[in-house]
Design a protein around this motif. Structure first.
Motif, PDB file in Angstrom:
ATOM      1  N   PRO A  17       1.787   1.427  -7.206  1.00 56.80           N
ATOM      2  CA  PRO A  17       2.022   2.876  -7.111  1.00 56.80           C
ATOM      3  C   PRO A  17       2.647   3.243  -5.767  1.00 56.80           C
ATOM      4  O   PRO A  17       2.282   2.705  -4.731  1.00 56.80           O
ATOM      5  N   ARG A  18       3.590   4.134  -5.774  1.00 58.98           N
ATOM      6  CA  ARG A  18       4.318   4.536  -4.558  1.00 58.98           C
ATOM      7  C   ARG A  18       3.387   5.057  -3.463  1.00 58.98           C
ATOM      8  O   ARG A  18       3.609   4.821  -2.289  1.00 58.98           O
ATOM      9  N   ASP A  19       2.326   5.808  -3.831  1.00 61.43           N
ATOM     10  CA  ASP A  19       1.446   6.362  -2.807  1.00 61.43           C
ATOM     11  C   ASP A  19       0.706   5.260  -2.040  1.00 61.43           C
ATOM     12  O   ASP A  19       0.438   5.395  -0.861  1.00 61.43           O
ATOM     13  N   LEU A  20       0.400   4.140  -2.680  1.00 64.27           N
ATOM     14  CA  LEU A  20      -0.214   3.016  -1.967  1.00 64.27           C
ATOM     15  C   LEU A  20       0.788   2.327  -1.062  1.00 64.27           C
ATOM     16  O   LEU A  20       0.458   1.918   0.044  1.00 64.27           O
ATOM     17  N   ALA A  21       2.012   2.185  -1.525  1.00 62.18           N
ATOM     18  CA  ALA A  21       3.028   1.458  -0.766  1.00 62.18           C
ATOM     19  C   ALA A  21       3.359   2.149   0.561  1.00 62.18           C
ATOM     20  O   ALA A  21       3.848   1.513   1.484  1.00 62.18           O
ATOM     21  N   SER A  22       3.067   3.445   0.679  1.00 64.15           N
ATOM     22  CA  SER A  22       3.403   4.171   1.900  1.00 64.15           C
ATOM     23  C   SER A  22       2.283   4.127   2.951  1.00 64.15           C
ATOM     24  O   SER A  22       2.462   4.603   4.062  1.00 64.15           O
ATOM     25  N   GLN A  23       1.119   3.572   2.626  1.00 61.68           N
ATOM     26  CA  GLN A  23      -0.013   3.516   3.545  1.00 61.68           C
ATOM     27  C   GLN A  23       0.127   2.336   4.501  1.00 61.68           C
ATOM     28  O   GLN A  23       0.835   1.383   4.217  1.00 61.68           O
ATOM     29  N   PRO A  24      -0.588   2.383   5.646  1.00 61.17           N
ATOM     30  CA  PRO A  24      -0.577   1.226   6.544  1.00 61.17           C
ATOM     31  C   PRO A  24      -1.018  -0.035   5.792  1.00 61.17           C
ATOM     32  O   PRO A  24      -1.950   0.002   4.989  1.00 61.17           O
ATOM     33  N   LYS A  25      -0.347  -1.148   6.049  1.00 59.93           N
ATOM     34  CA  LYS A  25      -0.544  -2.375   5.268  1.00 59.93           C
ATOM     35  C   LYS A  25      -1.992  -2.837   5.188  1.00 59.93           C
ATOM     36  O   LYS A  25      -2.443  -3.300   4.150  1.00 59.93           O
ATOM     37  N   GLU A  26      -2.721  -2.759   6.277  1.00 57.95           N
ATOM     38  CA  GLU A  26      -4.088  -3.289   6.256  1.00 57.95           C
ATOM     39  C   GLU A  26      -4.994  -2.468   5.354  1.00 57.95           C
ATOM     40  O   GLU A  26      -5.820  -3.016   4.631  1.00 57.95           O
ATOM     41  N   TYR A  27      -4.844  -1.140   5.372  1.00 53.54           N
ATOM     42  CA  TYR A  27      -5.648  -0.308   4.483  1.00 53.54           C
ATOM     43  C   TYR A  27      -5.254  -0.526   3.023  1.00 53.54           C
ATOM     44  O   TYR A  27      -6.095  -0.523   2.133  1.00 53.54           O
ATOM     45  N   VAL A  28      -3.968  -0.708   2.779  1.00 54.47           N
ATOM     46  CA  VAL A  28      -3.503  -0.990   1.421  1.00 54.47           C
ATOM     47  C   VAL A  28      -4.112  -2.300   0.930  1.00 54.47           C
ATOM     48  O   VAL A  28      -4.624  -2.388  -0.186  1.00 54.47           O
ATOM     49  N   ALA A  29      -4.062  -3.322   1.773  1.00 54.73           N
ATOM     50  CA  ALA A  29      -4.618  -4.623   1.383  1.00 54.73           C
ATOM     51  C   ALA A  29      -6.119  -4.521   1.154  1.00 54.73           C
ATOM     52  O   ALA A  29      -6.643  -5.067   0.170  1.00 54.73           O
ATOM     53  N   ASP A  30      -6.832  -3.810   2.035  1.00 54.22           N
ATOM     54  CA  ASP A  30      -8.272  -3.634   1.863  1.00 54.22           C
ATOM     55  C   ASP A  30      -8.576  -2.891   0.565  1.00 54.22           C
ATOM     56  O   ASP A  30      -9.471  -3.278  -0.196  1.00 54.22           O
ATOM     57  N   THR A  31      -7.842  -1.811   0.298  1.00 51.04           N
ATOM     58  CA  THR A  31      -8.053  -1.025  -0.915  1.00 51.04           C
ATOM     59  C   THR A  31      -7.751  -1.848  -2.152  1.00 51.04           C
ATOM     60  O   THR A  31      -8.522  -1.862  -3.113  1.00 51.04           O
ATOM     61  N   PHE A  32      -6.639  -2.539  -2.130  1.00 55.47           N
ATOM     62  CA  PHE A  32      -6.258  -3.351  -3.274  1.00 55.47           C
ATOM     63  C   PHE A  32      -7.277  -4.466  -3.521  1.00 55.47           C
ATOM     64  O   PHE A  32      -7.686  -4.717  -4.649  1.00 55.47           O
ATOM     65  N   ALA A  33      -7.709  -5.134  -2.441  1.00 54.17           N
ATOM     66  CA  ALA A  33      -8.704  -6.203  -2.580  1.00 54.17           C
ATOM     67  C   ALA A  33     -10.017  -5.630  -3.113  1.00 54.17           C
ATOM     68  O   ALA A  33     -10.649  -6.232  -3.981  1.00 54.17           O
ATOM     69  N   PHE A  34     -10.408  -4.467  -2.618  1.00 57.35           N
ATOM     70  CA  PHE A  34     -11.634  -3.824  -3.087  1.00 57.35           C
ATOM     71  C   PHE A  34     -11.552  -3.557  -4.587  1.00 57.35           C
ATOM     72  O   PHE A  34     -12.450  -3.927  -5.346  1.00 57.35           O
ATOM     73  N   LEU A  35     -10.496  -2.903  -5.014  1.00 56.55           N
ATOM     74  CA  LEU A  35     -10.362  -2.563  -6.429  1.00 56.55           C
ATOM     75  C   LEU A  35     -10.306  -3.812  -7.304  1.00 56.55           C
ATOM     76  O   LEU A  35     -10.948  -3.873  -8.356  1.00 56.55           O
ATOM     77  N   SER A  36      -9.575  -4.805  -6.864  1.00 55.96           N
ATOM     78  CA  SER A  36      -9.463  -6.057  -7.628  1.00 55.96           C
ATOM     79  C   SER A  36     -10.803  -6.776  -7.686  1.00 55.96           C
ATOM     80  O   SER A  36     -11.215  -7.270  -8.738  1.00 55.96           O
ATOM     81  N   GLU A  37     -11.474  -6.845  -6.540  1.00 56.20           N
ATOM     82  CA  GLU A  37     -12.748  -7.553  -6.459  1.00 56.20           C
ATOM     83  C   GLU A  37     -13.813  -6.888  -7.326  1.00 56.20           C
ATOM     84  O   GLU A  37     -14.499  -7.552  -8.105  1.00 56.20           O
ATOM     85  N   VAL A  38     -13.941  -5.581  -7.207  1.00 58.18           N
ATOM     86  CA  VAL A  38     -14.959  -4.867  -7.961  1.00 58.18           C
ATOM     87  C   VAL A  38     -14.678  -4.942  -9.466  1.00 58.18           C
ATOM     88  O   VAL A  38     -15.577  -5.196 -10.268  1.00 58.18           O
ATOM     89  N   GLU A  39     -13.431  -4.756  -9.832  1.00 61.49           N
ATOM     90  CA  GLU A  39     -13.074  -4.802 -11.251  1.00 61.49           C
ATOM     91  C   GLU A  39     -13.275  -6.192 -11.835  1.00 61.49           C
ATOM     92  O   GLU A  39     -13.863  -6.343 -12.906  1.00 61.49           O
TER      93      GLU A  39
END
Length: 161
Positions: A17-39
């Motif tokens: 999603p475009r809104d994620l791609a515009s965030q600082p990389k480390e927060y994006v990676a943390d958020t993505f890892a969180f969502l992937s891990e929990v799911e």
């Protein structure tokens, strides 16, 4: 790191999603890892989300503890974590993950509808809180060793060889 690798691969094929791609990389990676891990933990391993998140929070807390220990060994005090050019301060990252957990899993969260198990954030914090309690017990001893000039292994010095 898993979050970085998978996110960058998905971004390269325009699957982010475009809104994620515009965030600082480390927060994006943390958020993505969180969502992937929990799911994945929920769907594949049948593990509650707070238990799935425990390892990530523990790893961040361990990183912060190592930074503090190195500060004492090198400078005789724990300095404020200002982050780096590539990484925000660790406690800030932890707070973002806790907030994300509350949004996604908490009572109002989409995944928090189960009444049979406790999905509170406390379950995710057990390991990292324990690590921090242990650090609080040894920090003064570490400071005292530095004040007494007790030499540690060269890896702890300012210019490790």
């Amino acid at each position: 790191e898993y979050g970085h690798a998978v996110f960058e691969k998905l971004a390269s094929i325009d699957a982010v999603p475009r809104d994620l791609a515009s965030q600082p990389k480390e927060y994006v990676a943390d958020t993505f890892a969180f969502l992937s891990e929990v799911e994945s933990a929920s769907e594949l391993d049948l593990v509650p989300p707070n238990i799935a998140l425990m390892g990530g929070l523990f790893a961040l807390s361990a990183t912060d503890l190592i930074r503090k220990a190195l500060d004492i060994a090198r400078f005789g005090e724990v300095r404020k974590d200002l982050g780096s050019e590539t990484h925000p301060p660790t406690q800030q990252r932890i707070e973002v993950l806790k907030q994300l957990y509350r949004q996604q899993v908490g009572i109002e969260g989409e995944l928090g509808q189960s009444k049979t198990i406790d999905l509170g954030i406390k379950g995710a914090l057990v390991a990292s809180d324990t690590l921090n309690l242990l650090w609080n017990r040894i920090q003064d001893r570490f400071l005292e060793a530095h004040r007494k000039g007790i030499k540690l292994h060269s890896i702890w010095g300012e210019n490790p060889s």
